[in-house]
Design an enzyme around this catalytic site. Structure first.
Site, PDB file in Angstrom:
ATOM      1  N   GLU A 156       6.762   1.003   0.146  1.00  0.00           N
ATOM      2  CA  GLU A 156       5.616   1.882   0.433  1.00  0.00           C
ATOM      3  C   GLU A 156       5.766   3.276  -0.181  1.00  0.00           C
ATOM      4  OE1 GLU A 156       5.075   1.656   4.697  1.00  0.00           O
ATOM      5  OE2 GLU A 156       4.564  -0.465   4.599  1.00  0.00           O
TER       6      GLU A 156
ATOM      7  N   ASP B  47      -0.160 -11.321   7.108  1.00  0.00           N
ATOM      8  CA  ASP B  47      -0.800 -11.633   8.383  1.00  0.00           C
ATOM      9  C   ASP B  47      -2.282 -11.298   8.240  1.00  0.00           C
ATOM     10  OD1 ASP B  47      -0.601  -8.818   8.692  1.00  0.00           O
ATOM     11  OD2 ASP B  47       0.906  -8.951  10.274  1.00  0.00           O
TER      12      ASP B  47
ATOM     13  N   ASN C 277       7.968  -2.908  -2.903  1.00  0.00           N
ATOM     14  CA  ASN C 277       7.077  -3.585  -1.952  1.00  0.00           C
ATOM     15  C   ASN C 277       6.037  -2.592  -1.448  1.00  0.00           C
ATOM     16  OD1 ASN C 277       6.700  -6.003  -0.258  1.00  0.00           O
ATOM     17  ND2 ASN C 277       7.381  -4.717   1.469  1.00  0.00           N
TER      18      ASN C 277
ATOM     19  N   HIS D 260      -1.040  -7.471   4.502  1.00  0.00           N
ATOM     20  CA  HIS D 260      -1.533  -7.276   5.871  1.00  0.00           C
ATOM     21  C   HIS D 260      -3.057  -7.225   5.794  1.00  0.00           C
ATOM     22  CE1 HIS D 260       2.412  -6.795   7.542  1.00  0.00           C
ATOM     23  NE2 HIS D 260       2.705  -5.876   6.633  1.00  0.00           N
TER      24      HIS D 260
ATOM     25  N   GLU E 108       4.531 -10.041   3.443  1.00  0.00           N
ATOM     26  CA  GLU E 108       4.333  -9.736   4.867  1.00  0.00           C
ATOM     27  C   GLU E 108       2.964 -10.214   5.335  1.00  0.00           C
ATOM     28  OE1 GLU E 108       5.211  -5.622   5.758  1.00  0.00           O
ATOM     29  OE2 GLU E 108       6.912  -5.585   4.376  1.00  0.00           O
TER      30      GLU E 108
HETATM   31  C1  XIL Z   1       6.890  -3.357  11.260  1.00  0.00           C
HETATM   32  C2  XIL Z   1       7.488  -4.287  12.298  1.00  0.00           C
HETATM   33  O1  XIL Z   1       6.764  -5.493  12.280  1.00  0.00           O
HETATM   34  C3  XIL Z   1       7.417  -3.666  13.662  1.00  0.00           C
HETATM   35  O2  XIL Z   1       8.110  -4.460  14.608  1.00  0.00           O
HETATM   36  C4  XIL Z   1       8.019  -2.265  13.643  1.00  0.00           C
HETATM   37  O3  XIL Z   1       7.851  -1.650  14.899  1.00  0.00           O
HETATM   38  C5  XIL Z   1       7.360  -1.428  12.569  1.00  0.00           C
HETATM   39  O4  XIL Z   1       7.482  -2.081  11.321  1.00  0.00           O
HETATM   40  N1  XIL Z   1       5.230  -2.741   6.455  1.00  0.00           N
HETATM   41  C6  XIL Z   1       6.556  -3.073   6.410  1.00  0.00           C
HETATM   42  C7  XIL Z   1       7.218  -3.624   7.614  1.00  0.00           C
HETATM   43  O5  XIL Z   1       7.157  -3.020   5.325  1.00  0.00           O
HETATM   44  O6  XIL Z   1       8.571  -3.263   7.687  1.00  0.00           O
HETATM   45  C8  XIL Z   1       6.524  -3.209   8.887  1.00  0.00           C
HETATM   46  O7  XIL Z   1       7.126  -3.900   9.972  1.00  0.00           O
HETATM   47  C9  XIL Z   1       5.054  -3.519   8.778  1.00  0.00           C
HETATM   48  C10 XIL Z   1       4.417  -2.763   7.636  1.00  0.00           C
END
Ligand code: XIL
Length: 550
Positions: free
Chosen positions: A158, A266, A199, A235, A264
């Protein structure tokens, strides 16, 4: 006639195939990882350490369905080096050991990030921060360098803002942009074999942020910085639309010579969950998996968790949830079937068509376009709702238009013409629903010598902003135009934050966009485009409307 040596070769090939096939073929009931391996991809899940040690159902699904795992939190800096030089690998080791026992790979997440990094790091001077970063990377990556289970790392996470500028994190503010290249070099020094990734989120479609990422990766690689892989977090939210250019975007990165992956995934929704939202969500999951399958350099797809019982979504996005492929009781949802059937390719058994769409309602009818909206279909056959086809003629095979949502703007229509159209829903296996009832509308008169139309497409959006690109401007008249003016309305509370290829002024919520120097001249039936970006209140899902052109 076949020569006897050819027959012998063919028999040998047949025997070899019979021998090889059981190892690679996957029947419809096989777990996700079997199908993924058969397609040369991984299917991953992020794992949380507490249910992993406490819940049998969690452990069983994690072990049987996935071929790769990511620690959801256990490998982050606050877990591995809470105070300087004091390393704690208990959570990280638990995940790595679980993966080793289950013949899975581990993707390490994450080395350098602005979140979940202890305060002691953030307060360091530039020299001290750079060496703390290098030491952290060397210790964490080094611990697993000779462990065959850990195969890749998110080295930086990020680093961009949504507008494509580098994020002004404490890393950037203290060290400048060079921390990124230094982090990759330190990771390579600690493990010469691991695949090293950058990422980020909101980079799934082609937009300002993903283009900035593309440019950075390209320039780092030109400088010999070891960036091997780009992670697209994924996401997604059903209320924000699917990034339809995902595959194209993955491919442009692949063309730089890097591996790509979804890291990641979802797909959240506004709660409460219902059948129609589940069906839309399943489409998103299926589309993401298919995009990866269609890009050779895409290594696989990791889902951010797997059960709605443990998901970061409800804690992070107010009122949203149900983002994963199993429900809170570990029952697979439509989205599980969608991932499964996409990975299984031809072996899908879905022969049940979606339900019939509702009667379309026509609005915004112009001389050459019309908007249609209808009540959504649902799909229970397992492959998930894929979208809708709109037809003009009964029994037609060529649709007038296609949409992934329950609305569409039909374009390219003829003026002063009556249209009678209907909609059919499509599922992931290609089954078509029955025809919806017909809607009849008549396009307006053309504008003779002059006239133009404008329409905007939301290319990408996030919690508090979006990019509209392209806004298409079309000369629908019969004579050439030497300049154009497009107006549209921003919803209340939205603010324009940038624009390109047009000269833009704002009055209240009305935006007036005039042609730029280079795109004012439009011959009849030709067009041009411009784009803009806006911010909006957190959680607001509205987008601009009322595009007119003169
Ligand atoms: C999130 C986790 O899912 C949570 O449990 C934690 O509290 C915060 O981080 N981007 C990322 C991940 O790269 O590491 C994050 O994960 C979600 C967003």
């Amino acid at each position: 006639m076949l020569s006897s040596s050819l027959v012998r070769v063919l028999t040998l090939v047949g025997t070899l195939l019979a021998f090889l096939l059981p190892a690679t073929s996957a029947d419809a009931s096989s777990p996700l990882r079997t199908h993924a391996s058969a397609r040369g991809k991984f299917i991953g899940a992020a794992l949380a350490t507490s249910p992993l040690s406490n819940e049998t159902s969690y452990r069983n699904i994690a072990a049987t369905e996935f071929s790769q795992v990511t620690a959801e939190n256990a490998m982050k800096w606050d877990a591995t080096e809470p105070s300087q030089g004091q390393f704690n690998f208990s959570g990280a080791d638990a995940i790595v050991n679980f993966a080793t026992q289950n013949n899975q790979q581990v993707h390490g997440h994450t080395l350098v990030w602005h979140n979940q990094t202890p305060g002691w790091v953030q307060g360091l001077s530039a020299t001290a921060m750079r060496s703390a970063m290098q030491n952290h990377i060397s210790q964490v990556v080094g611990r697993y360098a000779s462990n065959a289970t850990v195969v890749s790392w998110d080295v930086v996470n990020e680093v961009f803002d949504d507008n494509g500028n580098l994020r002004t994190s404490f890393w950037y503010n203290t060290l400048g942009q060079s921390y990124i290249a230094d982090a990759f070099r330190a990771a390579r020094a600690a493990d010469s074999n691991a695949r090293l990734c950058i990422n980020d989120y909101n980079v799934e479609g082609i937009n300002a942020k993903s283009t900035a990422m593309y440019n950075l990766v390209s320039s780092l690689r030109q400088q010999g910085v070891p960036v091997d892989c780009v992670g697209f977090q994924g996401h997604l939210a059903i209320q924000y639309g699917f990034p339809n250019d995902l595959q194209q975007n993955l491919q442009r990165f692949a063309d730089l010579g890097v591996q790509v992956r979804i890291t990641e995934l979802d797909v959240r929704m506004q709660m409460p969950r219902d059948a129609s939202k589940d069906a839309t969500q399943a489409t998103y999951y299926r589309n993401v998996v298919n995009a990866c399958l269609n890009v050779t350099a895409c290594a696989g797809v990791t889902i951010w968790g797997f059960t709605d019982k443990y998901s970061w979504v409800p804690d992070t996005f107010q009122g949203q949830g149900a983002a994963l492929i199993y429900d809170e009781n570990y029952q697979p949802k439509s989205s599980y079937n969608a991932v499964h059937d996409a990975l299984a390719g031809g072996t899908t058994t879905d022969t049940t068509p979606p339900t019939t769409p509702g009667t379309p309602v026509a609005g915004n009818v112009t001389s050459n376009s019309a908007g249609l909206t209808w009540t959504a279909s649902t799909d229970s056959g397992g492959s998930g709702l894929a979208g809708y086809n709109v037809y003009r003629e009964q029994g037609a095979t060529d649709p007038l238009g296609q949409s992934t949502t329950n609305s569409i703007t039909l374009t390219g229509l003829s003026p002063e013409t009556q249209y009678q159209v209907y909609v059919r829903a499509r599922d992931g296996a290609g089954n078509l629903s029955a025809n919806s009832p017909l809607v009849t509308f008549t396009t307006t008169a053309g504008q003779g010598g002059g006239g133009c139309t404008a329409a905007g497409t939301v290319q990408t959006q996030w919690n508090n902003g979006y990019v509209v690109q392209p806004v298409t401007v079309t000369n629908t008249g019969t004579s050439s135009m030497s300049g154009w003016t497009v107006t549209f309305t921003l919803p209340a509370g939205h603010t324009l934050t940038g624009s390109w290829n047009a000269s833009v002024s704002v009055s209240g919520q009305t935006v007036t966009a005039r042609n730029a120097g280079h795109n004012g001249t439009l011959a009849p039936n030709t067009g041009t485009t411009f784009g803009f970006q806006a911010s909006r209140p957190n959680g607001n899902t509205q987008t601009p409307s009322g595009y007119t052109c003169a």
